[in-house]
Design a protein around this motif. Structure first.
Motif, PDB file in Angstrom:
ATOM      1  N   ALA A   1       0.835  -1.210   0.000  1.00 17.90           N
ATOM      2  CA  ALA A   1       0.000   0.000   0.000  1.00 17.90           C
ATOM      3  C   ALA A   1       0.866   1.256   0.000  1.00 17.90           C
ATOM      4  N   TRP A   2       1.939   1.247   0.789  1.00 19.17           N
ATOM      5  CA  TRP A   2       2.825   2.407   0.858  1.00 19.17           C
ATOM      6  C   TRP A   2       3.537   2.636  -0.474  1.00 19.17           C
ATOM      7  N   LEU A   3       4.033   1.573  -1.098  1.00 16.03           N
ATOM      8  CA  LEU A   3       4.712   1.718  -2.386  1.00 16.03           C
ATOM      9  C   LEU A   3       3.758   2.264  -3.453  1.00 16.03           C
ATOM     10  N   LEU A   4       2.529   1.795  -3.456  1.00 18.63           N
ATOM     11  CA  LEU A   4       1.570   2.289  -4.446  1.00 18.63           C
ATOM     12  C   LEU A   4       1.248   3.763  -4.213  1.00 18.63           C
ATOM     13  N   ASP A   5       1.147   4.157  -2.958  1.00 20.80           N
ATOM     14  CA  ASP A   5       0.937   5.571  -2.652  1.00 20.80           C
ATOM     15  C   ASP A   5       2.152   6.395  -3.081  1.00 20.80           C
ATOM     16  N   LEU A   6       3.340   5.875  -2.806  1.00 19.69           N
ATOM     17  CA  LEU A   6       4.566   6.564  -3.214  1.00 19.69           C
ATOM     18  C   LEU A   6       4.632   6.689  -4.733  1.00 19.69           C
ATOM     19  N   ALA A   7       4.267   5.621  -5.430  1.00 22.20           N
ATOM     20  CA  ALA A   7       4.310   5.635  -6.895  1.00 22.20           C
ATOM     21  C   ALA A   7       3.340   6.654  -7.472  1.00 22.20           C
ATOM     22  N   ALA A   8       2.195   6.817  -6.826  1.00 25.25           N
ATOM     23  CA  ALA A   8       1.213   7.792  -7.316  1.00 25.25           C
ATOM     24  C   ALA A   8       1.744   9.210  -7.240  1.00 25.25           C
ATOM     25  N   ARG A   9       2.713   9.436  -6.337  1.00 27.06           N
ATOM     26  CA  ARG A   9       3.283  10.773  -6.148  1.00 27.06           C
ATOM     27  C   ARG A   9       4.669  10.923  -6.769  1.00 27.06           C
ATOM     28  N   THR A  10       5.162   9.872  -7.431  1.00 20.18           N
ATOM     29  CA  THR A  10       6.537   9.864  -7.932  1.00 20.18           C
ATOM     30  C   THR A  10       6.553   9.430  -9.389  1.00 20.18           C
ATOM     31  N   PRO A  11       6.655  10.357 -10.317  1.00 21.72           N
ATOM     32  CA  PRO A  11       6.588   9.988 -11.745  1.00 21.72           C
ATOM     33  C   PRO A  11       7.647   8.986 -12.184  1.00 21.72           C
ATOM     34  N   SER A  12       8.816   8.970 -11.537  1.00 23.59           N
ATOM     35  CA  SER A  12       9.872   8.052 -11.977  1.00 23.59           C
ATOM     36  C   SER A  12       9.549   6.598 -11.666  1.00 23.59           C
ATOM     37  N   ILE A  13       8.636   6.336 -10.733  1.00 26.71           N
ATOM     38  CA  ILE A  13       8.217   4.953 -10.466  1.00 26.71           C
ATOM     39  C   ILE A  13       7.161   4.579 -11.496  1.00 26.71           C
ATOM     40  N   ALA A  14       7.576   3.812 -12.483  1.00 21.26           N
ATOM     41  CA  ALA A  14       6.667   3.458 -13.574  1.00 21.26           C
ATOM     42  C   ALA A  14       5.829   2.235 -13.260  1.00 21.26           C
ATOM     43  N   ALA A  15       6.306   1.396 -12.339  1.00 21.45           N
ATOM     44  CA  ALA A  15       5.589   0.167 -12.008  1.00 21.45           C
ATOM     45  C   ALA A  15       5.963  -0.251 -10.603  1.00 21.45           C
ATOM     46  N   VAL A  16       5.042  -0.965  -9.958  1.00 22.81           N
ATOM     47  CA  VAL A  16       5.259  -1.488  -8.617  1.00 22.81           C
ATOM     48  C   VAL A  16       5.038  -2.995  -8.633  1.00 22.81           C
ATOM     49  N   VAL A  17       5.949  -3.707  -7.997  1.00 19.22           N
ATOM     50  CA  VAL A  17       5.776  -5.135  -7.730  1.00 19.22           C
ATOM     51  C   VAL A  17       5.502  -5.263  -6.234  1.00 19.22           C
ATOM     52  N   GLY A  18       4.313  -5.682  -5.892  1.00 20.67           N
ATOM     53  CA  GLY A  18       3.895  -5.739  -4.495  1.00 20.67           C
ATOM     54  C   GLY A  18       3.948  -7.131  -3.912  1.00 20.67           C
ATOM     55  N   TRP A  19       3.282  -7.288  -2.786  1.00 24.25           N
ATOM     56  CA  TRP A  19       3.273  -8.559  -2.048  1.00 24.25           C
ATOM     57  C   TRP A  19       1.862  -8.887  -1.627  1.00 24.25           C
ATOM     58  N   VAL A  20       1.520 -10.169  -1.736  1.00 24.82           N
ATOM     59  CA  VAL A  20       0.277 -10.722  -1.210  1.00 24.82           C
ATOM     60  C   VAL A  20       0.618 -12.106  -0.659  1.00 24.82           C
ATOM     61  N   ASP A  21       0.001 -12.484   0.449  1.00 22.45           N
ATOM     62  CA  ASP A  21       0.145 -13.852   0.935  1.00 22.45           C
ATOM     63  C   ASP A  21      -0.633 -14.752  -0.020  1.00 22.45           C
ATOM     64  N   LEU A  22       0.058 -15.434  -0.894  1.00 23.85           N
ATOM     65  CA  LEU A  22      -0.596 -16.217  -1.935  1.00 23.85           C
ATOM     66  C   LEU A  22      -1.415 -17.377  -1.379  1.00 23.85           C
ATOM     67  N   ARG A  23      -1.188 -17.757  -0.135  1.00 22.02           N
ATOM     68  CA  ARG A  23      -1.951 -18.867   0.454  1.00 22.02           C
ATOM     69  C   ARG A  23      -3.238 -18.407   1.121  1.00 22.02           C
ATOM     70  N   ALA A  24      -3.403 -17.113   1.291  1.00 15.29           N
ATOM     71  CA  ALA A  24      -4.577 -16.606   2.002  1.00 15.29           C
ATOM     72  C   ALA A  24      -5.861 -16.936   1.234  1.00 15.29           C
ATOM     73  N   ALA A  25      -6.905 -17.245   1.969  1.00 21.17           N
ATOM     74  CA  ALA A  25      -8.173 -17.589   1.336  1.00 21.17           C
ATOM     75  C   ALA A  25      -8.700 -16.451   0.475  1.00 21.17           C
ATOM     76  N   ASP A  26      -8.430 -15.224   0.882  1.00 15.82           N
ATOM     77  CA  ASP A  26      -8.928 -14.076   0.128  1.00 15.82           C
ATOM     78  C   ASP A  26      -7.884 -13.519  -0.840  1.00 15.82           C
ATOM     79  N   ALA A  27      -6.816 -14.270  -1.099  1.00 11.39           N
ATOM     80  CA  ALA A  27      -5.771 -13.767  -1.995  1.00 11.39           C
ATOM     81  C   ALA A  27      -6.303 -13.377  -3.372  1.00 11.39           C
ATOM     82  N   PRO A  28      -7.173 -14.175  -4.014  1.00  7.65           N
ATOM     83  CA  PRO A  28      -7.690 -13.742  -5.320  1.00  7.65           C
ATOM     84  C   PRO A  28      -8.424 -12.410  -5.259  1.00  7.65           C
ATOM     85  N   ALA A  29      -9.187 -12.183  -4.193  1.00  8.90           N
ATOM     86  CA  ALA A  29      -9.894 -10.912  -4.055  1.00  8.90           C
ATOM     87  C   ALA A  29      -8.908  -9.771  -3.819  1.00  8.90           C
TER      88      ALA A  29
END
Length: 274
Positions: free
Chosen positions: A61-89
């Motif tokens: 969430a912080w990286l995405l907020d930072l990217a929204a305010r920083t033109p040089s960040i063209a893309a973000v690779v984030g993290w999700v617990d892939l095993r979580a039941a709600d991971a697809p959502a």
């Protein structure tokens, strides 16, 4: 356009921070865009891919907020617990953000078979559905498992971080070289030419890195090799400028078009950077 396809930002004690630890003195402080801008501009690097550094939703969430305010960040690779039941959502929600282009589950300290467990399958399918890149932070013993994932999900775009972390300091090539070559035969896999200096011995020289960089380029070609800095982790073994100079040497045998691919065009294609 030149692109740094792998760099990090973090704030110590915030956003789920667990690493770097205090013993890593050169990098145990906040790193923000202003800390990179001068060096990035000096090298003519117009855009970066900011990659998560903490296994926590707060970091994403912080990286995405930072990217929204920083033109040089063209893309973000984030993290999700892939095993979580709600991971697809979670993935569906994150994918609505225009700068979220990938996810990285940080496999390097997990068992080799972790990513193959059935609990992770719905998340991997959601990544395919939303056209997100799977950044694979792995060690050499994970390579066969990543190959099986790539074969099972042939439309999942996978990028191996840091060349799969070969044991450069030990001057070891096998089984890394064999398993990376097998992985490279799968068309949905690419590889980052990054993170090599922190796998080498202190006081590394370009020739220490050359066999590993050449193998990555032989296996993936310029159209599936992406240059990245791994800054600020890089600072444990050298400076941004030193790695850039070493990279110029390592890529010196390529023609202009192939160099352009490695230094930017491949990253733009993989991460959908315009």
């Amino acid at each position: 356009m030149r692109v740094d396809a792998h760099q990090h930002y973090w704030r110590i004690g915030r956003n789920g921070h667990v690493w770097p630890t205090p013993d890593l003195v050169p990098i145990h402080r906040d790193f923000l865009p202003r800390d990179l801008d001068g060096e990035r501009d000096a090298l003519g690097i117009a855009a970066t891919v900011a990659v998560q550094s903490q296994p926590d939703d707060l970091d994403t969430a912080w990286l995405l907020d930072l990217a929204a305010r920083t033109p040089s960040i063209a893309a973000v690779v984030g993290w999700v617990d892939l095993r979580a039941a709600d991971a697809p959502a979670q993935i569906a929600r994150l994918a609505r953000n225009p700068k979220l282009r990938g996810l990285r589950p940080m496999l390097q300290n997990l068992p080799a078979e972790w990513i193959e467990q059935p609990a992770a399958a719905p998340a991997l399918l959601a990544m395919v559905e939303h056209d997100l890149v799977f950044d694979a932070l792995i060690r050499p013993h994970h390579l066969p498992a990543i190959g099986r994932i790539a074969a099972t999900y042939p439309t999942l775009r996978i990028v191996v971080d840091h060349g799969g972390k070969p044991a450069i300091a030990q001057r070891s090539h096998e089984p890394w070289a064999r398993d990376l070559a097998a992985l490279g035969r799968l068309p949905n896999v690419a590889c980052k030419l990054s993170g090599l200096v922190t796998e080498a011995e202190p006081g590394w020289a370009v020739d220490d890195l050359r066999p590993y960089a050449e193998h990555v380029l032989d296996v993936f070609g310029s159209s599936r090799t992406l240059w990245g800095s791994d800054w600020p982790v890089l600072l444990l073994a050298g400076s941004y400028a030193e790695w850039a100079r070493a990279s110029d040497d390592l890529l010196s045998s390529l023609d202009a078009d192939d160099r352009a691919c490695v230094l930017g065009d491949t990253a733009r294609n993989v991460y959908r950077i315009s």
